[in-house]
Each structure stands twice: as C-alpha cells, then as structure tokens.
Write a protein that holds these residues in place. Structure first.
Motif, PDB file in Angstrom:
ATOM      1  N   VAL A 134       0.829  -1.213   0.000  1.00  0.00           N
ATOM      2  CA  VAL A 134       0.000   0.000   0.000  1.00  0.00           C
ATOM      3  C   VAL A 134       0.863   1.262   0.000  1.00  0.00           C
ATOM      4  N   THR A 135       1.789   1.373   0.944  1.00  0.00           N
ATOM      5  CA  THR A 135       2.546   2.627   1.062  1.00  0.00           C
ATOM      6  C   THR A 135       3.500   2.839  -0.108  1.00  0.00           C
ATOM      7  N   TYR A 136       4.213   1.800  -0.529  1.00  0.00           N
ATOM      8  CA  TYR A 136       5.106   1.946  -1.669  1.00  0.00           C
ATOM      9  C   TYR A 136       4.297   2.213  -2.935  1.00  0.00           C
ATOM     10  N   GLY A 137       3.141   1.568  -3.041  1.00  0.00           N
ATOM     11  CA  GLY A 137       2.271   1.776  -4.199  1.00  0.00           C
ATOM     12  C   GLY A 137       1.738   3.193  -4.277  1.00  0.00           C
ATOM     13  N   ILE A 138       1.296   3.719  -3.146  1.00  0.00           N
ATOM     14  CA  ILE A 138       0.773   5.097  -3.137  1.00  0.00           C
ATOM     15  C   ILE A 138       1.880   6.091  -3.464  1.00  0.00           C
ATOM     16  N   ILE A 139       3.065   5.889  -2.890  1.00  0.00           N
ATOM     17  CA  ILE A 139       4.195   6.772  -3.200  1.00  0.00           C
ATOM     18  C   ILE A 139       4.493   6.740  -4.693  1.00  0.00           C
ATOM     19  N   PHE A 140       4.509   5.535  -5.277  1.00  0.00           N
ATOM     20  CA  PHE A 140       4.766   5.392  -6.721  1.00  0.00           C
ATOM     21  C   PHE A 140       3.705   6.141  -7.533  1.00  0.00           C
ATOM     22  N   ILE A 141       2.445   5.988  -7.180  1.00  0.00           N
ATOM     23  CA  ILE A 141       1.355   6.650  -7.910  1.00  0.00           C
ATOM     24  C   ILE A 141       1.413   8.166  -7.737  1.00  0.00           C
ATOM     25  N   LEU A 142       1.609   8.635  -6.508  1.00  0.00           N
ATOM     26  CA  LEU A 142       1.674  10.083  -6.273  1.00  0.00           C
ATOM     27  C   LEU A 142       2.831  10.722  -7.028  1.00  0.00           C
ATOM     28  N   HIS A 143       3.997  10.087  -6.952  1.00  0.00           N
ATOM     29  CA  HIS A 143       5.131  10.683  -7.664  1.00  0.00           C
ATOM     30  C   HIS A 143       4.937  10.581  -9.180  1.00  0.00           C
ATOM     31  N   GLY A 144       4.320   9.510  -9.629  1.00  0.00           N
ATOM     32  CA  GLY A 144       4.024   9.386 -11.066  1.00  0.00           C
ATOM     33  C   GLY A 144       3.085  10.475 -11.545  1.00  0.00           C
ATOM     34  N   ALA A 145       2.048  10.756 -10.757  1.00  0.00           N
ATOM     35  CA  ALA A 145       1.111  11.830 -11.125  1.00  0.00           C
ATOM     36  C   ALA A 145       1.834  13.171 -11.187  1.00  0.00           C
ATOM     37  N   SER A 146       2.703  13.404 -10.223  1.00  0.00           N
ATOM     38  CA  SER A 146       3.479  14.645 -10.205  1.00  0.00           C
ATOM     39  C   SER A 146       4.399  14.734 -11.419  1.00  0.00           C
ATOM     40  N   LEU A 193      11.362   0.194  -5.770  1.00  0.00           N
ATOM     41  CA  LEU A 193      10.977  -0.129  -4.399  1.00  0.00           C
ATOM     42  C   LEU A 193       9.677  -0.929  -4.361  1.00  0.00           C
ATOM     43  N   PHE A 194       8.702  -0.523  -5.165  1.00  0.00           N
ATOM     44  CA  PHE A 194       7.437  -1.258  -5.189  1.00  0.00           C
ATOM     45  C   PHE A 194       7.655  -2.664  -5.749  1.00  0.00           C
ATOM     46  N   PHE A 195       8.347  -2.763  -6.849  1.00  0.00           N
ATOM     47  CA  PHE A 195       8.555  -4.034  -7.540  1.00  0.00           C
ATOM     48  C   PHE A 195       9.399  -5.007  -6.703  1.00  0.00           C
ATOM     49  N   MET A 196      10.362  -4.478  -5.974  1.00  0.00           N
ATOM     50  CA  MET A 196      11.288  -5.308  -5.200  1.00  0.00           C
ATOM     51  C   MET A 196      10.970  -5.288  -3.697  1.00  0.00           C
ATOM     52  N   ARG A 197       9.767  -4.888  -3.331  1.00  0.00           N
ATOM     53  CA  ARG A 197       9.413  -4.686  -1.930  1.00  0.00           C
ATOM     54  C   ARG A 197       9.630  -5.911  -1.046  1.00  0.00           C
ATOM     55  N   SER A 198       9.482  -7.102  -1.576  1.00  0.00           N
ATOM     56  CA  SER A 198       9.677  -8.290  -0.734  1.00  0.00           C
ATOM     57  C   SER A 198      11.146  -8.492  -0.376  1.00  0.00           C
ATOM     58  N   TYR A 199      12.058  -7.833  -1.093  1.00  0.00           N
ATOM     59  CA  TYR A 199      13.486  -7.915  -0.789  1.00  0.00           C
ATOM     60  C   TYR A 199      13.944  -6.761   0.111  1.00  0.00           C
ATOM     61  N   ASP A 200      13.073  -5.789   0.327  1.00  0.00           N
ATOM     62  CA  ASP A 200      13.396  -4.627   1.154  1.00  0.00           C
ATOM     63  C   ASP A 200      13.146  -5.024   2.610  1.00  0.00           C
ATOM     64  N   ARG A 201      14.193  -5.517   3.261  1.00  0.00           N
ATOM     65  CA  ARG A 201      14.034  -6.173   4.564  1.00  0.00           C
ATOM     66  C   ARG A 201      14.411  -5.313   5.757  1.00  0.00           C
ATOM     67  N   PHE A 202      15.079  -4.190   5.557  1.00  0.00           N
ATOM     68  CA  PHE A 202      15.422  -3.332   6.694  1.00  0.00           C
ATOM     69  C   PHE A 202      14.244  -2.409   6.990  1.00  0.00           C
ATOM     70  N   THR A 203      13.129  -3.036   7.384  1.00  0.00           N
ATOM     71  CA  THR A 203      11.886  -2.317   7.621  1.00  0.00           C
ATOM     72  C   THR A 203      11.176  -2.929   8.816  1.00  0.00           C
ATOM     73  N   LEU A 204      10.161  -2.231   9.300  1.00  0.00           N
ATOM     74  CA  LEU A 204       9.318  -2.823  10.335  1.00  0.00           C
ATOM     75  C   LEU A 204       8.499  -3.969   9.753  1.00  0.00           C
ATOM     76  N   GLY A 205       8.262  -3.925   8.438  1.00  0.00           N
ATOM     77  CA  GLY A 205       7.484  -4.968   7.775  1.00  0.00           C
ATOM     78  C   GLY A 205       8.312  -6.183   7.389  1.00  0.00           C
ATOM     79  N   GLY A 206       9.623  -6.145   7.626  1.00  0.00           N
ATOM     80  CA  GLY A 206      10.483  -7.264   7.263  1.00  0.00           C
ATOM     81  C   GLY A 206      10.376  -7.590   5.784  1.00  0.00           C
ATOM     82  N   SER A 207      10.322  -8.865   5.454  1.00  0.00           N
ATOM     83  CA  SER A 207      10.239  -9.270   4.042  1.00  0.00           C
ATOM     84  C   SER A 207       8.804  -9.440   3.577  1.00  0.00           C
ATOM     85  N   LYS A 208       7.845  -9.089   4.423  1.00  0.00           N
ATOM     86  CA  LYS A 208       6.438  -9.200   4.021  1.00  0.00           C
ATOM     87  C   LYS A 208       6.112  -8.162   2.962  1.00  0.00           C
ATOM     88  N   ASN A 209       5.110  -8.474   2.150  1.00  0.00           N
ATOM     89  CA  ASN A 209       4.670  -7.508   1.125  1.00  0.00           C
ATOM     90  C   ASN A 209       3.795  -6.506   1.806  1.00  0.00           C
TER      91      ASN A 209
END
Length: 135
Positions: free
Chosen positions: A77-89, A119-135
């Motif tokens: 959700v968050t990476y997707g919204i960031i991608f969409i917002l920046h794309g619109a801009s 970041l959106f496409f590779m989100r499951s590999y972005d592990r230094f997060t509170l969400g860990g490797s979860k999507n």
C-alpha cells in the motif's frame, strides 16, 4: 544472506531513504508554504482555490504516509501510493518537458519515479523495515 542479497537490501534501503527525504520535504512544504501548494495544484493539476486548511490536511496525510513508507509498513500500500503520487506529479509536468532546457530540474523526477517503481517491484526484498520481508 548471500553477498548479492546483502547488497540488494542495502541498495533498497538507500533508495527508500532518499525517496522519503524528497517526499517529506514536499509534505512539509504544504504546511510551511500553503500558498505554494495552492499554486502547484492550480498550475499542474488544474485544481484552483485550494485553501490553507486543505493544504495542511494534505500535508499531514502525506507526512503520515511518508513515515509509514520509510518504516516499511504495509509495503504494498505505502510503496504503491508513493509510486502513484510521484508518477502523477511527474506526468503532470509534461509542459516543462517540452521546454526542456529551461526546465532541467524537472527531469530529476524521472529517476526518482524509477526508484519508486523499483521499491514497489522489489518490496519483498526490502528487509530493513518494520514490515520485514512481508509484502
């Protein structure tokens, strides 16, 4: 974790932090300079008459989104919204691309949009997060 995975997670972290910095500054601008926000909405999105309260609310929502994004919470959700917002801009600035040499800084939006996509496409590999490797 092998060497490639270590490099990937560190690379994704640096992308996320750099995108966060830009998005946070844009969010803070809505609070600090609501007249600028109104002018941007009028010039780029065709939305006129945006008041200071609306700009502050949008800025507050964007700040919350940025914090969730940088922490890696609800990545789909968050990476997707960031991608969409920046794309619109990025896409709403099409007139500046037609006058490229008088608007060079607008072209910096494209690699940032690519970073948002990565970041959106590779989100499951972005592990230094509170969400860990979860999507």
């Amino acid at each position: 974790m092998n060497q490639l995975e270590k490099r990937l997670v560190w690379s994704l972290l640096t992308l996320r932090l750099s995108v966060f910095i830009v998005m946070l500054i844009w969010a803070l601008d809505k609070w600090i300079n609501p007249a600028h926000t109104a002018a941007v909405f009028d010039n780029f999105y065709g939305i006129s008459g945006l008041g200071e309260m609306a700009a502050a609310v949008l800025g507050g929502l964007q700040i919350i989104l940025c914090i969730l994004f940088v922490l890696g919470v609800a990545k789909f959700v968050t990476y997707g919204i960031i991608f969409i917002l920046h794309g619109a801009s990025t896409l709403s600035s099409y007139a500046q691309y037609l006058d490229a040499f008088n608007n060079l800084l607008f072209f910096a939006a494209w690699p940032m949009w690519a970073a948002c996509f990565t970041l959106f496409f590779m989100r499951s590999y972005d592990r230094f997060t509170l969400g860990g490797s979860k999507n």
